[in-house]
Structures are given as structure tokens and as C-alpha cells.
Design a protein around this motif. Sequence first.
Motif, short mmCIF file in Angstrom:
data_model
loop_
_atom_site.label_atom_id
_atom_site.label_comp_id
_atom_site.label_asym_id
_atom_site.label_seq_id
_atom_site.Cartn_x
_atom_site.Cartn_y
_atom_site.Cartn_z
N VAL A 66 0.79 -1.11 0.07
CA VAL A 66 0.02 -0.06 -0.10
C VAL A 66 0.99 1.20 0.13
CG1 VAL A 66 -2.00 -0.94 1.38
CG2 VAL A 66 -0.16 0.11 2.52
N VAL A 67 1.98 1.15 0.41
CA VAL A 67 2.86 2.31 0.90
C VAL A 67 3.61 2.91 -0.86
CG1 VAL A 67 5.03 3.22 1.68
CG2 VAL A 67 3.64 1.56 3.03
N LYS A 68 3.09 4.42 -0.76
CA LYS A 68 3.81 5.10 -2.07
C LYS A 68 4.67 5.98 -1.62
CE LYS A 68 1.33 2.87 -5.01
NZ LYS A 68 1.21 1.63 -4.69
N ARG A 69 4.56 6.47 -0.41
CA ARG A 69 5.69 7.60 -0.18
C ARG A 69 5.91 7.38 1.33
NH1 ARG A 69 1.99 11.28 -0.80
NH2 ARG A 69 2.50 11.65 -2.95
N ILE A 70 7.08 7.60 1.64
CA ILE A 70 7.64 7.45 3.19
C ILE A 70 8.15 8.87 3.60
CG2 ILE A 70 9.17 6.01 4.58
CD1 ILE A 70 8.86 3.81 2.62
N PHE A 71 7.68 9.53 4.63
CA PHE A 71 8.29 10.59 5.31
C PHE A 71 9.37 10.15 6.59
CE2 PHE A 71 4.46 12.06 3.21
CZ PHE A 71 4.49 13.38 3.11
N ILE A 72 10.35 10.46 6.45
CA ILE A 72 11.50 10.08 7.34
C ILE A 72 11.46 11.48 8.39
CG2 ILE A 72 13.50 8.95 8.03
CD1 ILE A 72 13.31 8.38 4.68
N LEU A 73 11.29 11.27 9.54
CA LEU A 73 11.54 12.56 10.36
C LEU A 73 12.59 11.99 11.54
CD1 LEU A 73 8.82 13.10 9.53
CD2 LEU A 73 7.99 14.02 11.47
N GLY A 74 13.76 12.76 11.25
CA GLY A 74 14.90 12.30 12.18
C GLY A 74 15.41 13.74 12.99
N VAL A 79 23.56 20.12 13.78
CA VAL A 79 23.46 21.52 13.56
C VAL A 79 22.31 22.14 14.37
CG1 VAL A 79 24.22 21.48 11.21
CG2 VAL A 79 21.85 21.16 11.53
N ARG A 80 22.39 23.22 14.77
CA ARG A 80 21.56 23.92 15.66
C ARG A 80 20.23 24.39 14.56
NH1 ARG A 80 21.55 24.07 20.65
NH2 ARG A 80 19.75 25.69 20.81
N LEU A 81 18.95 23.64 14.83
CA LEU A 81 18.03 24.09 13.81
C LEU A 81 16.61 24.32 14.68
CD1 LEU A 81 17.22 23.75 10.64
CD2 LEU A 81 16.57 21.28 11.22
N ARG A 82 16.02 25.50 14.38
CA ARG A 82 15.00 26.05 14.98
C ARG A 82 13.78 25.48 14.68
NH1 ARG A 82 16.78 27.29 19.25
NH2 ARG A 82 18.20 28.51 19.68
N GLY A 83 13.48 25.04 13.34
CA GLY A 83 12.39 24.57 12.66
C GLY A 83 12.76 23.26 12.14
N CYS A 84 12.19 22.92 10.92
CA CYS A 84 12.36 21.62 10.14
C CYS A 84 13.04 21.91 8.91
CB CYS A 84 11.14 20.70 9.97
SG CYS A 84 10.46 20.12 11.59
N ALA A 85 13.79 21.02 8.13
CA ALA A 85 14.48 21.22 7.03
C ALA A 85 14.41 20.09 6.20
CB ALA A 85 16.21 21.49 7.29
N SER A 156 15.26 21.71 17.24
CA SER A 156 14.72 21.60 18.74
C SER A 156 13.51 22.40 18.84
CB SER A 156 15.81 21.94 19.53
OG SER A 156 16.76 22.88 18.74
N LEU A 157 12.39 21.73 18.51
CA LEU A 157 11.19 22.62 18.43
C LEU A 157 10.58 22.82 19.82
CD1 LEU A 157 9.42 20.45 15.61
CD2 LEU A 157 10.83 22.36 15.42
N ASN A 158 9.87 23.82 20.14
CA ASN A 158 9.04 23.95 21.32
C ASN A 158 7.59 23.26 21.30
OD1 ASN A 158 7.11 25.79 20.18
ND2 ASN A 158 8.49 27.36 20.84
N ASN A 236 13.55 14.82 32.13
CA ASN A 236 14.58 15.03 31.21
C ASN A 236 15.25 13.98 30.57
OD1 ASN A 236 15.60 17.06 29.83
ND2 ASN A 236 17.71 17.13 31.01
N ASN A 237 14.44 12.74 30.13
CA ASN A 237 14.92 11.53 29.76
C ASN A 237 15.44 11.76 28.29
OD1 ASN A 237 15.79 8.90 29.11
ND2 ASN A 237 13.75 8.26 28.77
N THR A 238 16.82 11.38 28.04
CA THR A 238 17.45 11.70 26.94
C THR A 238 17.10 10.97 25.57
OG1 THR A 238 19.29 10.12 27.80
CG2 THR A 238 19.85 12.43 28.00
N ILE A 239 15.67 11.09 25.27
CA ILE A 239 15.23 10.48 24.26
C ILE A 239 15.65 11.51 22.81
CG2 ILE A 239 13.14 9.63 23.07
CD1 ILE A 239 11.74 9.39 26.04
N CYS A 240 16.47 11.08 22.00
CA CYS A 240 16.92 12.02 21.25
C CYS A 240 15.87 12.40 20.07
CB CYS A 240 18.42 11.66 20.53
SG CYS A 240 18.07 10.00 19.80
N GLY A 241 14.84 11.55 19.80
CA GLY A 241 13.77 11.91 18.78
C GLY A 241 12.77 12.39 19.36
N ARG A 242 12.92 13.10 20.60
CA ARG A 242 11.68 13.57 21.18
C ARG A 242 11.01 14.88 20.25
NH1 ARG A 242 13.87 17.22 26.03
NH2 ARG A 242 14.93 15.24 26.65
#
Length: 295
Positions: A66-74, A79-85, A156-158, A236-242
Motif C-alpha cells: 500500500v505504501v507509495k511515499r515514506i516521510f522520514i523524520l529524524g 546543527v542547531r535548527l529552530r524548525g524543520c529542514a 529543537s522545537l518547542n 529530562n529523559n535523553t530521548i534524542c528523537g523527542r
Amino acid sequence: MSSRRATHAGSWYTDSSSELSRQLDRWLSAAELSHGPARAIIAPHAGYTYCGACGAFAYRQVSPVVVKRIFILGPSHHVRLRGCALSVAKKYKTPLYDLKIDTQINAELEKTGHFTWMDMKTDEDEHSIEMHLPYIAKVMEDYKDQFTIVPILVGSLNPEQEAQYGSLLSSYLMDPTNLFVISSDFCHWGQRFSYTYYDRSCGPIHKSIEQLDKQGMDIIETLTPSAFTEYLRKYNNTICGRHPIGVMLGAVKALQEQGYNKMSFKFLKYAQSSQCQDMDDSSVSYASGSLVFEV
């Protein structure tokens, strides 16, 4: 054609396509299909010797037909990033075969005004997206020319931003031909991670870590963004993909607010790189889970 090289092949995982294919097959056949078809998965991004077997439990839930497209959020590690790239590449190389980037979706996302572009160096330095590519290539191998990927580097999003990006991506999550891969390890414990939370009532350190992680996993399963934010604030658990996890929870909440409630998330596997016994030890935890939309 700008292609992103598989910069971590040969170190974080094997660069031999035949060996990689065999490893992934072995791990996938050891995992059972129990909570699918997945619309989103949470899976780890460490070296395959540590988390390859654990990651299989998430990828086993994917229905490639069924899958035609895969979004990968890492998450962004370097780098310091305030939003998404988004990625400027047209293709991502893997030892198995190249994955094609969905430039049309990238253009749609850029139009929202909330996405920037990562340069190729940032893209190639980052491992949080790359570590999912061989698994994606493997589970999709019978349909290799019939799907695209949308890599998204999450800064690092709020909590408000997590809700905002979740809302932006919610219409894509609603589409059954899309799969979301949420890249995250769980607790990074030890002096070298500057994190040594220890609840002695749990017994040995590794049991305390497991208890802490499982508490977070239980909260993620409730699909309540505010509760997950509160848990992170408290321990403050160090879950890097929080933040990628927060975006997924935000997307689910946006759909719930539109009246869609038939979603369930389940964790299927938990592992630790080693079992910490004393304060000088260190370990990283891994958890794999799947989000299912009930028809």
C-alpha cells in the motif's frame, strides 16, 4: 542529479549489499507482524550491531503493497535548527539501491513557509535519517520503482511548534498510501551523556532505565502530546528523537480534533545496548513501535 552518499555504510552498518540484505532478512523474519499495517513507526537509529534486531519489529509492521511515499523524520544531531529542514538531494544512495526523493511534496512543504533546506554536508553528516534507509529499501524491495521518500530534519522545537508541524503534516498522515518513520533512540544513560538518573527502588541501574523508558513509552501509547512534554520536563529523559515523536503526536492530535479517533500506537520491542550495573557504565536504549489506523 544530486545524490546523497551512504556516508555511514561501512561503519555504522555493512556496505556489502548481499550481507546487508541477509542481515535485514534475518532480523525481519525474527520479528512478528502483530500491530499493522503501520501508518507510522518509531524505530532506532544506532549502529545495526546495537539496534538492527530491535528496529525490525517496527519495519515488520509495514505493508509495502500500500505504501507509495515514506516521510522520514529524524532529529538533528550536529546543527542547531529552530524548525524543520528538507533535503536538496534528488536521490539517497543505499548499498541496496537508490531511493528517490519526492520533489513535489518538498515543493508543497516549502510553500507553507515553515521549512528550510539543509545543505548536502549537513545531510551527509546526519545519521538519524540514513540509518532507516536500508530498512526502507529492504521492506520495499518488491516495489522499488513505485515509491518516494520525504526526509525531514527536525530541529529543537518547542511544544507549540511540534503541534504546528504536526498539524501541517496531518493531512499526509491521514493518507493510507503514506508511511511516517519517526527516528529516535531512547535513554542515553551514563556520565558521557551527562545523564545518570537512578531510581534505586527499581534495583539495578538498567532496571531503573527500563522503568523510566517504559513510562515514556506508555505515555506515547496514549497519544497525548501534553503528557509526553510533561514527562520530558519531569525526568529530562535523553530521548534524542523527542521532537520527531512530538510532531507525530501533534499530527495525531490534529486528526483527533477533526473527529478522527481510530488510531492506536503500540510498542513491540525494547532493548538496551548493554545492562548498566554501576555508575561508571553507560548504555543507549532502543524501542520500536507502530501506529495503526483502524478502518
